[in-house]
Design an enzyme around this catalytic site. Structure first.
Site, mmCIF file in Angstrom:
data_model
loop_
_atom_site.group_PDB
_atom_site.id
_atom_site.type_symbol
_atom_site.label_atom_id
_atom_site.label_comp_id
_atom_site.label_asym_id
_atom_site.label_seq_id
_atom_site.Cartn_x
_atom_site.Cartn_y
_atom_site.Cartn_z
ATOM 1 N N ASN A 8 0.874 -1.179 0.000
ATOM 2 C CA ASN A 8 0.000 0.000 0.000
ATOM 3 C C ASN A 8 0.912 1.230 0.000
ATOM 4 O O ASN A 8 1.451 1.606 1.034
ATOM 5 C CB ASN A 8 -0.885 -0.025 1.255
ATOM 6 C CG ASN A 8 -1.723 1.239 1.398
ATOM 7 O OD1 ASN A 8 -1.825 2.022 0.453
ATOM 8 N ND2 ASN A 8 -2.310 1.423 2.566
ATOM 9 N N LYS A 10 0.114 4.212 -0.398
ATOM 10 C CA LYS A 10 -0.559 5.423 0.102
ATOM 11 C C LYS A 10 -0.343 6.583 -0.890
ATOM 12 O O LYS A 10 -0.347 6.333 -2.094
ATOM 13 C CB LYS A 10 -0.095 5.741 1.522
ATOM 14 C CG LYS A 10 -0.239 4.508 2.431
ATOM 15 C CD LYS A 10 -0.078 4.796 3.887
ATOM 16 C CE LYS A 10 -0.247 3.497 4.670
ATOM 17 N NZ LYS A 10 -0.173 3.678 6.109
ATOM 18 N N HIS A 91 -9.741 1.616 4.445
ATOM 19 C CA HIS A 91 -8.505 1.850 5.193
ATOM 20 C C HIS A 91 -8.764 2.889 6.301
ATOM 21 O O HIS A 91 -9.503 3.858 6.088
ATOM 22 C CB HIS A 91 -7.404 2.344 4.247
ATOM 23 C CG HIS A 91 -6.050 2.314 4.895
ATOM 24 N ND1 HIS A 91 -5.657 3.284 5.787
ATOM 25 C CD2 HIS A 91 -5.045 1.417 4.822
ATOM 26 C CE1 HIS A 91 -4.438 2.985 6.225
ATOM 27 N NE2 HIS A 91 -4.045 1.853 5.651
ATOM 28 N N GLU A 93 -7.084 5.264 7.372
ATOM 29 C CA GLU A 93 -6.754 6.658 7.039
ATOM 30 C C GLU A 93 -7.907 7.321 6.295
ATOM 31 O O GLU A 93 -8.162 8.517 6.466
ATOM 32 C CB GLU A 93 -5.449 6.708 6.231
ATOM 33 C CG GLU A 93 -4.246 6.424 7.130
ATOM 34 C CD GLU A 93 -3.049 5.827 6.420
ATOM 35 O OE1 GLU A 93 -3.026 5.777 5.181
ATOM 36 O OE2 GLU A 93 -2.126 5.369 7.139
ATOM 37 N N GLU A 161 -5.746 -4.352 10.624
ATOM 38 C CA GLU A 161 -4.763 -3.283 10.790
ATOM 39 C C GLU A 161 -5.127 -2.438 12.006
ATOM 40 O O GLU A 161 -5.892 -1.456 11.873
ATOM 41 C CB GLU A 161 -4.767 -2.374 9.556
ATOM 42 C CG GLU A 161 -4.342 -3.061 8.287
ATOM 43 C CD GLU A 161 -3.726 -2.071 7.307
ATOM 44 O OE1 GLU A 161 -2.591 -2.306 6.891
ATOM 45 O OE2 GLU A 161 -4.347 -1.052 7.001
ATOM 46 N N GLY A 167 2.188 2.700 10.899
ATOM 47 C CA GLY A 167 3.198 3.750 10.770
ATOM 48 C C GLY A 167 3.833 4.187 12.076
ATOM 49 O O GLY A 167 4.474 5.235 12.147
ATOM 50 N N SER A 207 3.108 -1.534 10.635
ATOM 51 C CA SER A 207 4.544 -1.543 10.941
ATOM 52 C C SER A 207 5.241 -2.866 10.619
ATOM 53 O O SER A 207 6.174 -3.262 11.309
ATOM 54 C CB SER A 207 4.776 -1.158 12.411
ATOM 55 O OG SER A 207 4.323 0.166 12.648
HETATM 56 P P1 PGA Z 1 2.536 0.706 7.733
HETATM 57 O O1 PGA Z 1 1.074 0.881 7.070
HETATM 58 O O2 PGA Z 1 3.087 -0.597 7.197
HETATM 59 O O3 PGA Z 1 3.308 1.902 7.263
HETATM 60 O O4 PGA Z 1 2.344 0.651 9.194
HETATM 61 C C1 PGA Z 1 0.228 -0.201 6.846
HETATM 62 C C2 PGA Z 1 -1.064 0.270 6.227
HETATM 63 O O5 PGA Z 1 -1.567 1.329 6.624
HETATM 64 O O6 PGA Z 1 -1.615 -0.394 5.325
#
Ligand code: PGA
Length: 247
Positions: A8, A10, A91, A93, A161, A167, A207
């Site tokens: 992903n 983003k 997601h 976000e 998640e 992150g 992460s």
């Molecule tokens: P990350 O994000 O691996 O940077 O923690 C995962 C995600 O949001 O899909």
């Protein structure tokens, strides 16, 4: 079950040339890897410039209507015309910054399934202060999958998640992941029955990196990853894929 590793990206990288380079780096890194499936989800705008037999394409979102007066949106039909096979839906976000609700997510999942796209349905609690995060995740799943026809359910992928792990460098503990993956499968069992629950890929995201991937790959009932930050580095992401393929 074969492991499924999904990148992903983003809202990265900053330009098309960089996106093409990153994509090419991943494709060449995973050449010769046969025991894992790889999907890359770049921003919409890069999708048409990326193509590979080895790596499949996914989008980061979908709109529920096929066409019409929805300024700024992208439909599943449009995605399909670019060779997209997967789509991330719900997601955290988007839930946090774009106000996506369970109801919108449900419409998007149904739209994806109707077109034969595989939705990567993201769920996860914001915090783990007491035990109600199980109920929180159950409610997200039930709302997102409400009235989804059972015959289409085999295309669904669930990505667990936890928001606190995205992150932050604070990944979930393997034992906690095992318990949540088992719980999620039970929730799916109660909605669609045994066959779907048994075969549904459940991914972990939050992460994940080349160093910690192995310990999650050993967790029973976890079938791969949704990788954010670490998927922006071709070498790092390739290592995660190779780790999954050797499992
Ligand atoms: P990350 O994000 O691996 O940077 O923690 C995962 C995600 O949001 O899909």
């Amino acid at each position: 079950m074969r492991k499924l590793i999904i990148a992903n990206w983003k809202m990265n990288p900053a330009g098309q040339a960089m996106a093409k380079r990153l994509f090419a780096g991943i494709v060449s890194g995973v050449r010769g890897v046969y025991n894992a499936d790889v999907v890359i989800c770049p921003p919409f705008i890069y999708l048409s410039g990326l193509d590979s037999k080895k790596v499949k394409l996914g989008a980061q979102d979908i709109f529920w209507a096929d066409k019409g007066a929805y300024t700024g949106e992208v439909s599943g039909k449009m995605l399909k015309s670019l060779g997209v096979k997967y789509v991330i839906v719900g997601h955290s976000e988007r839930r946090a910054h774009l106000g996506e609700t369970d109801e919108m997510i449900n419409k998007k999942i149904k739209a994806a399934l109707k077109l034969g796209l595989k939705p990567i349905f993201c769920v996860g609690e914001k915090q783990r202060k007491n035990n109600d995060y199980y109920v929180f995740v159950k409610n997200q799943i039930k709302a997102g999958l409400a009235k989804v026809p059972k015959k289409l359910s085999k295309n669904i992928i669930i990505a667990y998640e936890p928001v606190w792990a995205i992150g932050t460098g604070k990944a979930v503990k393997p034992q906690d992941l095992f318990e949540m993956a088992t719980y999620i499968r039970r929730v799916v069992f109660n909605i669609f029955g045994k066959k779907t629950a048994y075969k549904m890929p459940i991914l972990y995201g939050g992460s994940v990196n080349a160093k910690n991937a192995a310990k999650f790959l050993n967790v029973e009932g976890v079938n791969g990853f949704l990788v954010g930050g670490a998927s922006l580095n071709a070498k790092e992401f390739t290592k995660i894929v190779k780790e999954a393929a050797n499992d």
